[in-house]
Design an enzyme around this catalytic site. Structure first.
Site, PDB file in Angstrom:
ATOM      1  N   GLU A   1      -6.498 -19.005  -8.027  1.00  0.00           N
ATOM      2  CA  GLU A   1      -6.114 -19.814  -6.934  1.00  0.00           C
ATOM      3  C   GLU A   1      -6.818 -19.731  -5.781  1.00  0.00           C
ATOM      4  O   GLU A   1      -7.173 -18.616  -5.376  1.00  0.00           O
ATOM      5  CB  GLU A   1      -4.576 -19.201  -6.544  1.00  0.00           C
TER       6      GLU A   1
ATOM      7  N   GLY B   1       5.220 -16.447  -1.702  1.00  0.00           N
ATOM      8  CA  GLY B   1       3.896 -16.141  -1.227  1.00  0.00           C
ATOM      9  C   GLY B   1       3.068 -15.738  -2.501  1.00  0.00           C
ATOM     10  O   GLY B   1       3.402 -16.291  -3.423  1.00  0.00           O
TER      11      GLY B   1
ATOM     12  N   THR C   1       0.922 -13.878  -5.702  1.00  0.00           N
ATOM     13  CA  THR C   1       1.363 -13.221  -6.683  1.00  0.00           C
ATOM     14  C   THR C   1       1.214 -11.849  -6.708  1.00  0.00           C
ATOM     15  O   THR C   1       2.298 -10.928  -7.090  1.00  0.00           O
ATOM     16  CB  THR C   1       0.410 -13.778  -8.038  1.00  0.00           C
ATOM     17  N   ALA C   2      -0.135 -11.203  -6.135  1.00  0.00           N
ATOM     18  CA  ALA C   2       0.043  -9.813  -5.943  1.00  0.00           C
ATOM     19  C   ALA C   2       1.333  -9.172  -4.893  1.00  0.00           C
ATOM     20  O   ALA C   2       1.654  -8.285  -5.458  1.00  0.00           O
ATOM     21  CB  ALA C   2      -1.296  -9.517  -5.210  1.00  0.00           C
ATOM     22  N   THR C   3       1.397 -10.045  -3.926  1.00  0.00           N
ATOM     23  CA  THR C   3       2.375  -9.401  -2.897  1.00  0.00           C
ATOM     24  C   THR C   3       3.686  -9.468  -3.804  1.00  0.00           C
ATOM     25  O   THR C   3       4.736  -8.442  -3.689  1.00  0.00           O
ATOM     26  CB  THR C   3       2.584 -10.281  -1.515  1.00  0.00           C
TER      27      THR C   3
ATOM     28  N   LYS D   1      11.555 -12.961   7.681  1.00  0.00           N
ATOM     29  CA  LYS D   1      10.243 -12.600   8.210  1.00  0.00           C
ATOM     30  C   LYS D   1       9.418 -13.687   7.892  1.00  0.00           C
ATOM     31  O   LYS D   1       8.984 -14.058   6.792  1.00  0.00           O
ATOM     32  CB  LYS D   1       9.821 -11.426   7.726  1.00  0.00           C
TER      33      LYS D   1
HETATM   34  P1  NAD Z   1       1.307 -13.251   1.341  1.00  0.00           P
HETATM   35  O1  NAD Z   1       1.798 -12.741  -0.119  1.00  0.00           O
HETATM   36  O2  NAD Z   1       0.047 -12.627   1.736  1.00  0.00           O
HETATM   37  O3  NAD Z   1       2.588 -13.435   2.501  1.00  0.00           O
HETATM   38  C1  NAD Z   1       3.418 -14.110   2.204  1.00  0.00           C
HETATM   39  C2  NAD Z   1       4.782 -13.121   3.001  1.00  0.00           C
HETATM   40  O4  NAD Z   1       5.123 -11.825   2.482  1.00  0.00           O
HETATM   41  C3  NAD Z   1       4.106 -12.901   4.369  1.00  0.00           C
HETATM   42  O5  NAD Z   1       5.406 -13.229   5.358  1.00  0.00           O
HETATM   43  C4  NAD Z   1       3.640 -11.909   4.633  1.00  0.00           C
HETATM   44  O6  NAD Z   1       3.774 -11.111   5.864  1.00  0.00           O
HETATM   45  C5  NAD Z   1       4.585 -10.873   3.572  1.00  0.00           C
HETATM   46  N1  NAD Z   1       4.165  -9.920   2.967  1.00  0.00           N
HETATM   47  C6  NAD Z   1       2.927  -9.251   2.728  1.00  0.00           C
HETATM   48  N2  NAD Z   1       2.800  -8.018   2.227  1.00  0.00           N
HETATM   49  C7  NAD Z   1       4.074  -7.584   2.085  1.00  0.00           C
HETATM   50  C8  NAD Z   1       5.047  -6.417   1.731  1.00  0.00           C
HETATM   51  N3  NAD Z   1       4.081  -5.310   1.264  1.00  0.00           N
HETATM   52  N4  NAD Z   1       6.086  -6.449   1.797  1.00  0.00           N
HETATM   53  C9  NAD Z   1       7.060  -7.334   2.209  1.00  0.00           C
HETATM   54  N5  NAD Z   1       6.324  -8.607   2.827  1.00  0.00           N
HETATM   55  C10 NAD Z   1       5.186  -8.770   2.545  1.00  0.00           C
HETATM   56  O7  NAD Z   1       0.972 -15.011   0.868  1.00  0.00           O
HETATM   57  P2  NAD Z   1       0.220 -16.097   2.096  1.00  0.00           P
HETATM   58  O8  NAD Z   1      -1.186 -15.791   1.996  1.00  0.00           O
HETATM   59  O9  NAD Z   1       1.270 -16.187   3.377  1.00  0.00           O
HETATM   60  O10 NAD Z   1       0.873 -17.570   1.183  1.00  0.00           O
HETATM   61  C11 NAD Z   1       0.141 -18.137   0.371  1.00  0.00           C
HETATM   62  C12 NAD Z   1       0.261 -17.718  -1.156  1.00  0.00           C
HETATM   63  O11 NAD Z   1       1.648 -18.204  -1.150  1.00  0.00           O
HETATM   64  C13 NAD Z   1      -0.273 -18.341  -2.085  1.00  0.00           C
HETATM   65  O12 NAD Z   1      -0.520 -17.714  -3.386  1.00  0.00           O
HETATM   66  C14 NAD Z   1       0.683 -19.582  -2.721  1.00  0.00           C
HETATM   67  O13 NAD Z   1       0.357 -20.150  -3.839  1.00  0.00           O
HETATM   68  C15 NAD Z   1       1.889 -18.991  -2.424  1.00  0.00           C
HETATM   69  N6  NAD Z   1       3.078 -19.774  -2.148  1.00  0.00           N
HETATM   70  C16 NAD Z   1       3.815 -20.243  -3.414  1.00  0.00           C
HETATM   71  C17 NAD Z   1       4.955 -21.026  -3.109  1.00  0.00           C
HETATM   72  C18 NAD Z   1       6.000 -21.460  -3.905  1.00  0.00           C
HETATM   73  O14 NAD Z   1       6.910 -22.129  -3.742  1.00  0.00           O
HETATM   74  N7  NAD Z   1       5.647 -20.930  -5.338  1.00  0.00           N
HETATM   75  C19 NAD Z   1       5.038 -22.032  -1.683  1.00  0.00           C
HETATM   76  C20 NAD Z   1       3.959 -21.708  -0.972  1.00  0.00           C
HETATM   77  C21 NAD Z   1       3.300 -20.634  -1.238  1.00  0.00           C
END
Ligand code: NAD
Length: 492
Positions: A396, A239, A241-243, A186
């Protein structure tokens, strides 16, 4: 019943479809969400908000494909992955434009970094799987030998964010399928387009139906259905940290294997003995590349006091010269932020900085780009802070916003660098080898760059500590994650 309408080209109304069992199909509940172009704020397409039933369809396809795919020779898997890589390279322009339109990043960046890296991910893991060896242990004196079978897990999930859409999506998918798993993937609902296009490429490369299934939708509906699915045995997630914490909570009682790549608040530590020009050029990039929306960006800049005044002046001068503009223009350094809500979040942090009595050295305002007045643009922003404990140094922001502050001693800066919940990466600028080793040993991060930033060798382990994640991706680490190790002990 599964609708098997094949949707090969993107029409003017770009309603994208799920890619299940090798074909593009409508979501069962005919439920759609809007896709915005961040450069002008216009809705230009629809995305399925896939339901549990769609995820179940994807699961059935993946499960059916697994017995055959897991028995496909490594040479054949490798050949297909490398073919996918070649087709991505052949479609570079089309993918780069699609990525930019979805995400707001400059087309030039997508062409130089995002899409080539997605192609490299497939090529790299296509090769790596042929080199992936397991261990054996002779039990000396007991007439026995142990060996380790590295078996694919079965049906696994890959969930990725919007900041580096195809780059991170494929960083998970490539090792998962190379290792013999079948995948439900996804992409972010905010940037689904290149993931959508990838399905067609995989079919053309000869990937058997059902090995990769791409379902689109909101995290709270489609994502939630994936993580709650009892028979999806592993989840690779990148994604927020909270997710990540939420996924860990849902997955724990279901005993799923997890890899979590989460947020960052990375220190960029500059000592007076560094190569100054090199540091300055790279610090511009590590602060503002992709509008600062990279988990690895060095958003907390600490500068040794003896060069602080010079750095502050030179850095701010350089930042003011960065051009904010439409992502398709070659002159653009800073494109649009990914969404209006993200823009507002970033702007709110600038207000927080002001309320905390920090000094906005440059930027801090929205930008109206001629002819694209409704796009999500913001000035690259430098904030001078007096303490590492303020919110803009602890939380962040994930935008074109960095803080700067001076430091007096190595111990002092180390303390500040580590005094944060996150622990993804750190950058050090120094030519002192002993200091490099001392600091590298003590920085609480998964990655340390010295005199460079975001230089990636795909063989190396990638990931964070503390609130930045659990587990490592990259190289054989990723192949280990996507396989189960089984020990076989033979008494002879
Ligand atoms: P997000 O956590 O909002 O979403 C990431 C993914 O998770 C999306 O596909 C979203 O639809 C999905 N998601 C959301 N809620 C979910 C749930 N309840 N169950 C399953 N999937 C769910 O993050 P974002 O806003 O898309 O991305 C930004 C964040 O990602 C930033 O915090 C960034 O630091 C982090 N990030 C980390 C890395 C790494 O390698 N450590 C790389 C890129 C981005």
């Amino acid at each position: 019943m599964v609708n098997t309408e094949i949707h090969k080209e993107i029409p003017a109304f770009a309603g994208i479809r799920n890619y299940i069992n090798g074909v593009y199909i409508h979501p069962i509940q005919d439920n759609w969400i809007d896709n915005y172009n961040p450069s002008n704020g216009v809705v230009y397409g629809k995305i399925p908000n896939s339901s549990k039933e769609d995820v179940e369809n994807a699961y059935i396809a993946a499960k059916s494909a697994f017995p055959s795919w897991s028995q496909t020779t490594l040479e054949e898997r490798s050949r297909i992955l490398i073919k996918i890589s070649e087709l991505l390279e052949a479609n570079l322009q089309r993918f780069a434009e699609a990525e930019s339109k979805d995400n707001g990043k400059p087309v030039s960046l997508a062409k130089k970094v995002d899409i080539p890296r997605a192609a490299s991910n497939f090529r790299f893991f296509g090769n790596a799987i042929t080199q992936f060896a397991s261990e054996s242990h002779e039990s000396v004196g007991q007439d026995a030998i142990n060996f380790t079978l590295r078996q694919p897990i079965g049906v696994v999930a890959c969930i990725s964010p919007w900041n580096l859409p195809l780059y991170l999506f494929t960083w998970k998918i490539a090792p998962a399928i190379a290792a013999g798993n079948c995948v439900i993937a996804k992409p972010s609902e905010i940037t689904p387009m290149t993931a959508y296009l990838l399905g067609d490429i995989c079919t053309k490369a000869g990937l058997p139906n059902g090995v990769l299934n791409i379902v689109h939708g909101l995290g709270t509906t489609t994502g939630q259905a994936i993580i709650e699915h009892r028979d999806i045995k592993a989840i690779s997630f990148t994604g927020g940290t909270a997710t990540g914490a939420h996924i860990a909570k849902v997955a724990a009682p279901l005993f799923k294997k997890l890899s979590l790549e989460l947020g960052g608040k990375n220190p960029n530590i500059i000592f007076a003995d560094c190569d100054y020009e090199d540091m300055l050029n790279t610090t511009i990039r590590s602060s503002f590349a992709n509008q600062g929306q990279i988990c690895l960006c060095g958003s907390r800049i600490f500068v040794e006091a003896s060069i602080y005044a010079k750095f502050k002046n030179d850095f701010v001068t350089r930042v003011k010269a960065l051009k904010v503009g439409h992502p398709s223009k070659a002159s653009t350094n800073i494109g649009a932020l990914v969404s209006n809500s993200h823009l507002e979040k970033v702007m709110n942090y600038i207000e927080i900085a002001k309320a905390e009595n920090a000094t906005i050295l440059c930027g801090g305002k929205k930008v109206v780009v001629k002819d694209y007045e409704n796009g999500y643009y913001i000035e690259p922003t430098v904030i001078e802070v007096t303490s590492n404990n303020c919110r803009v140094n602890q939380e962040e922001i994930f935008g074109p916003v960095v803080t700067i502050m001076p430091f007096e001693s190595e111990d002092g800066v180390l303390e500040m660098a580590n005094s944060v919940n996150y622990g993804l990466s750190a950058t050090l600028w120094t030519n002192d080898l002993k200091r490099t080793m001392r600091m590298s040993n003590q920085l609480q991060t998964g990655i340390v760059w010295v005199n460079t930033w975001m230089m990636r060798d795909l063989r190396t382990p990638f990931g964070g500590v503390k609130a930045s994640g659990v587990g490592r991706e990259g190289g054989f680490e990723a192949l280990r994650f996507f396989t189960e190790a089984k020990n076989v002990c033979i008494k002879y």
